[in-house]
Motif scaffolding. Structure first.
Motif, PDB file in Angstrom:
ATOM      1  N   GLY A 101       0.827  -1.201   0.000  1.00 45.24           N
ATOM      2  CA  GLY A 101       0.000   0.000   0.000  1.00 45.24           C
ATOM      3  C   GLY A 101       0.852   1.238   0.000  1.00 45.24           C
ATOM      4  N   ASP A 102       0.201   2.380   0.208  1.00 45.91           N
ATOM      5  CA  ASP A 102       0.956   3.629   0.209  1.00 45.91           C
ATOM      6  C   ASP A 102       1.845   3.763   1.436  1.00 45.91           C
ATOM      7  OD1 ASP A 102      -1.975   5.629   1.140  1.00 45.91           O
ATOM      8  OD2 ASP A 102      -0.948   3.991   2.149  1.00 45.91           O
ATOM      9  N   PHE A 103       1.651   2.908   2.431  1.00 47.43           N
ATOM     10  CA  PHE A 103       2.487   2.960   3.628  1.00 47.43           C
ATOM     11  C   PHE A 103       3.833   2.271   3.426  1.00 47.43           C
ATOM     12  CE2 PHE A 103       1.273  -1.394   4.266  1.00 47.43           C
ATOM     13  CZ  PHE A 103      -0.065  -1.468   3.911  1.00 47.43           C
ATOM     14  N   ASN A 104       3.988   1.471   2.358  1.00 49.23           N
ATOM     15  CA  ASN A 104       5.282   0.832   2.080  1.00 49.23           C
ATOM     16  C   ASN A 104       5.704   1.015   0.629  1.00 49.23           C
ATOM     17  OD1 ASN A 104       3.527  -0.873   0.762  1.00 49.23           O
ATOM     18  ND2 ASN A 104       4.124  -2.731   1.852  1.00 49.23           N
ATOM     19  N   GLY A 105       5.180   2.080  -0.021  1.00 48.29           N
ATOM     20  CA  GLY A 105       5.567   2.358  -1.406  1.00 48.29           C
ATOM     21  C   GLY A 105       5.057   1.317  -2.378  1.00 48.29           C
ATOM     22  N   TRP A 106       3.984   0.606  -2.015  1.00 48.04           N
ATOM     23  CA  TRP A 106       3.399  -0.445  -2.846  1.00 48.04           C
ATOM     24  C   TRP A 106       4.411  -1.555  -3.160  1.00 48.04           C
ATOM     25  CZ3 TRP A 106      -1.708  -0.670  -3.309  1.00 48.04           C
ATOM     26  CH2 TRP A 106      -2.440   0.498  -3.092  1.00 48.04           C
ATOM     27  N   GLN A 107       5.308  -1.783  -2.223  1.00 45.85           N
ATOM     28  CA  GLN A 107       6.280  -2.867  -2.350  1.00 45.85           C
ATOM     29  C   GLN A 107       5.897  -3.972  -1.380  1.00 45.85           C
ATOM     30  OE1 GLN A 107       8.675  -2.836  -4.719  1.00 45.85           O
ATOM     31  NE2 GLN A 107       7.829  -0.841  -5.341  1.00 45.85           N
ATOM     32  N   SER A 108       5.649  -5.170  -1.893  1.00 43.73           N
ATOM     33  CA  SER A 108       5.226  -6.266  -1.025  1.00 43.73           C
ATOM     34  C   SER A 108       6.379  -6.905  -0.266  1.00 43.73           C
ATOM     35  CB  SER A 108       4.523  -7.348  -1.859  1.00 43.73           C
ATOM     36  OG  SER A 108       5.409  -7.857  -2.856  1.00 43.73           O
ATOM     37  N   ALA A 109       7.621  -6.636  -0.690  1.00 40.75           N
ATOM     38  CA  ALA A 109       8.775  -7.226  -0.008  1.00 40.75           C
ATOM     39  C   ALA A 109       8.835  -6.730   1.430  1.00 40.75           C
ATOM     40  CB  ALA A 109      10.061  -6.882  -0.745  1.00 40.75           C
ATOM     41  N   GLY A 110       8.978  -7.652   2.336  1.00 41.90           N
ATOM     42  CA  GLY A 110       9.048  -7.298   3.742  1.00 41.90           C
ATOM     43  C   GLY A 110       7.699  -7.223   4.424  1.00 41.90           C
ATOM     44  N   TYR A 111       6.627  -7.454   3.676  1.00 42.65           N
ATOM     45  CA  TYR A 111       5.286  -7.411   4.260  1.00 42.65           C
ATOM     46  C   TYR A 111       4.510  -8.692   3.932  1.00 42.65           C
ATOM     47  CZ  TYR A 111       5.894  -2.506   5.497  1.00 42.65           C
ATOM     48  OH  TYR A 111       6.337  -1.339   6.044  1.00 42.65           O
ATOM     49  N   PRO A 112       5.093  -9.862   4.145  1.00 42.50           N
ATOM     50  CA  PRO A 112       4.372 -11.115   3.846  1.00 42.50           C
ATOM     51  C   PRO A 112       3.411 -11.490   4.973  1.00 42.50           C
ATOM     52  CG  PRO A 112       6.538 -11.627   4.685  1.00 42.50           C
ATOM     53  CD  PRO A 112       6.464 -10.112   4.623  1.00 42.50           C
ATOM     54  N   LEU A 113       2.314 -12.116   4.604  1.00 35.76           N
ATOM     55  CA  LEU A 113       1.384 -12.692   5.563  1.00 35.76           C
ATOM     56  C   LEU A 113       1.713 -14.178   5.718  1.00 35.76           C
ATOM     57  CD1 LEU A 113      -0.056 -10.030   4.673  1.00 35.76           C
ATOM     58  CD2 LEU A 113      -2.215 -11.186   5.058  1.00 35.76           C
ATOM     59  N   SER A 114       1.301 -14.746   6.798  1.00 37.44           N
ATOM     60  CA  SER A 114       1.605 -16.157   7.063  1.00 37.44           C
ATOM     61  C   SER A 114       0.334 -16.920   7.393  1.00 37.44           C
ATOM     62  CB  SER A 114       2.608 -16.294   8.212  1.00 37.44           C
ATOM     63  OG  SER A 114       2.052 -15.791   9.417  1.00 37.44           O
ATOM     64  N   ASP A 115       0.374 -18.216   7.087  1.00 40.17           N
ATOM     65  CA  ASP A 115      -0.723 -19.137   7.404  1.00 40.17           C
ATOM     66  C   ASP A 115      -0.115 -20.315   8.151  1.00 40.17           C
ATOM     67  OD1 ASP A 115      -3.028 -20.604   7.555  1.00 40.17           O
ATOM     68  OD2 ASP A 115      -3.064 -21.175   5.447  1.00 40.17           O
TER      69      ASP A 115
ATOM     70  N   LEU B   6      -5.072   7.777   6.867  1.00 41.22           N
ATOM     71  CA  LEU B   6      -5.874   6.999   5.934  1.00 41.22           C
ATOM     72  C   LEU B   6      -4.945   6.390   4.889  1.00 41.22           C
ATOM     73  CD1 LEU B   6      -8.813   6.240   5.234  1.00 41.22           C
ATOM     74  CD2 LEU B   6      -8.840   8.206   3.674  1.00 41.22           C
ATOM     75  N   HIS B   7      -4.952   5.075   4.765  1.00 38.39           N
ATOM     76  CA  HIS B   7      -4.020   4.380   3.879  1.00 38.39           C
ATOM     77  C   HIS B   7      -4.782   3.534   2.856  1.00 38.39           C
ATOM     78  CE1 HIS B   7      -0.528   5.445   6.322  1.00 38.39           C
ATOM     79  NE2 HIS B   7      -1.236   5.119   7.391  1.00 38.39           N
ATOM     80  N   LYS B   8      -4.191   3.421   1.650  1.00 39.70           N
ATOM     81  CA  LYS B   8      -4.690   2.534   0.602  1.00 39.70           C
ATOM     82  C   LYS B   8      -3.826   1.278   0.603  1.00 39.70           C
ATOM     83  CE  LYS B   8      -5.624   6.577  -2.309  1.00 39.70           C
ATOM     84  NZ  LYS B   8      -5.308   7.222  -3.616  1.00 39.70           N
ATOM     85  N   TYR B   9      -4.443   0.147   0.310  1.00 45.21           N
ATOM     86  CA  TYR B   9      -3.672  -1.099   0.263  1.00 45.21           C
ATOM     87  C   TYR B   9      -4.410  -2.132  -0.558  1.00 45.21           C
ATOM     88  CZ  TYR B   9      -6.921  -3.152   3.638  1.00 45.21           C
ATOM     89  OH  TYR B   9      -8.040  -3.638   4.247  1.00 45.21           O
ATOM     90  N   MET B  10      -3.660  -3.163  -0.997  1.00 51.15           N
ATOM     91  CA  MET B  10      -4.193  -4.344  -1.672  1.00 51.15           C
ATOM     92  C   MET B  10      -3.348  -5.536  -1.267  1.00 51.15           C
ATOM     93  SD  MET B  10      -5.231  -3.108  -5.533  1.00 51.15           S
ATOM     94  CE  MET B  10      -6.099  -4.643  -5.839  1.00 51.15           C
ATOM     95  N   PHE B  11      -3.847  -6.729  -1.573  1.00 49.77           N
ATOM     96  CA  PHE B  11      -3.109  -7.954  -1.291  1.00 49.77           C
ATOM     97  C   PHE B  11      -2.536  -8.514  -2.586  1.00 49.77           C
ATOM     98  CE2 PHE B  11      -3.952  -8.278   3.078  1.00 49.77           C
ATOM     99  CZ  PHE B  11      -5.269  -7.943   3.312  1.00 49.77           C
ATOM    100  N   LEU B  12      -1.298  -8.980  -2.516  1.00 44.18           N
ATOM    101  CA  LEU B  12      -0.642  -9.619  -3.649  1.00 44.18           C
ATOM    102  C   LEU B  12      -0.581 -11.124  -3.370  1.00 44.18           C
ATOM    103  CD1 LEU B  12       0.841  -9.317  -6.346  1.00 44.18           C
ATOM    104  CD2 LEU B  12       2.976  -9.048  -5.057  1.00 44.18           C
ATOM    105  N   VAL B  13      -1.323 -11.895  -4.164  1.00 38.44           N
ATOM    106  CA  VAL B  13      -1.444 -13.346  -3.951  1.00 38.44           C
ATOM    107  C   VAL B  13      -0.569 -14.082  -4.962  1.00 38.44           C
ATOM    108  CG1 VAL B  13      -3.042 -15.299  -3.886  1.00 38.44           C
ATOM    109  CG2 VAL B  13      -3.781 -13.056  -3.070  1.00 38.44           C
ATOM    110  N   ASP B  14       0.257 -14.976  -4.465  1.00 33.78           N
ATOM    111  CA  ASP B  14       1.148 -15.800  -5.291  1.00 33.78           C
ATOM    112  C   ASP B  14       2.073 -14.947  -6.152  1.00 33.78           C
ATOM    113  OD1 ASP B  14      -0.020 -18.047  -4.198  1.00 33.78           O
ATOM    114  OD2 ASP B  14      -1.442 -18.302  -5.848  1.00 33.78           O
ATOM    115  N   GLY B  15       2.345 -13.731  -5.705  1.00 37.29           N
ATOM    116  CA  GLY B  15       3.282 -12.856  -6.402  1.00 37.29           C
ATOM    117  C   GLY B  15       2.808 -12.330  -7.725  1.00 37.29           C
TER     118      GLY B  15
END
Length: 200
Positions: free
Chosen positions: A126-140, A157-166
């Motif tokens: 999201g805009d809080f990490n420059g839209w870079q998914s590196a370093g922000y992985p979720l775990s299961d 107020l922040h915008k964000y999305m999820f990146l699935v399977d890269g």
């Protein structure tokens, strides 16, 4: 031949008379009476029921009690959602749990949650990490298809999305508000409330 057969029958009758005259040993009567007076052995279920109804002495070693208490305390703190929120914690947005920390710059820890059973990896950008998914992985961790991650965000107020399977960008279906991203998709919005008080 008849005389011989008659003699054999007379011998058998004499032996039978001797057997009838003999008395049983004294210990036999006592053993029979003991067997008759003894209660029948309880079945497994009856014995278990009796064990549950009657108090049983329990012996505990102090070291065992201490180890069990330490294990329970450790499990309480590492189990997701078991820890109580810190003072001043408030809702940070849809599907998120926030914790506030002190410091020069206020920081709020937000928990992101996304359900994707067939995914092999999920990250948040999201805009809080420059839209870079590196370093922000979720775990299961338990493999139930629910991916979670706790990250530090600044209030606002922040915008964000999820990146699935890269490769697949997906919008958070649990978000309460959305905004058009200009490419035919929608960004989820999350409002991070500033901490009401900071620890010294």
């Amino acid at each position: 031949e008849l005389s011989q057969e008659t003699g054999e029958w007379e011998a058998l009758l004499a032996s039978a008379a001797e057997l009838r005259a003999e008395r049983a040993p004294a210990w036999l009567a006592a053993r029979v009476m003991s067997a008759l007076s003894a209660p029948p052995a309880p079945t497994f279920w009856r014995a278990a029921w009796e064990w549950l109804l009657h108090p049983q002495p329990v012996r505990l070693r102090p070291i065992g009690v201490m180890l069990a208490g330490a294990a329970a305390l450790l499990l309480f703190w590492i189990w997701p959602g078991a820890r109580p929120p810190l003072p001043g914690t408030g809702a940070a947005g849809p599907g998120a749990a926030a914790q506030f920390t002190g410091g020069a710059v206020p920081v709020v820890y937000v928990q992101f949650v996304f359900a994707a059973e067939s995914a092999t990896s999920v990250a948040v950008a999201g805009d809080f990490n420059g839209w870079q998914s590196a370093g922000y992985p979720l775990s299961d961790a338990d493999g139930d298809g629910v991916w979670t991650g706790l990250f530090a965000l600044q209030p606002g107020l922040h915008k964000y999305m999820f990146l699935v399977d890269g490769a697949r960008w997906l919008t958070d279906p649990r978000a309460e508000r959305y905004v058009d991203d200009g490419f035919g998709m929608r960004n989820a919005l999350i409002a991070v409330a500033p901490p009401t008080g900071r620890a010294s």
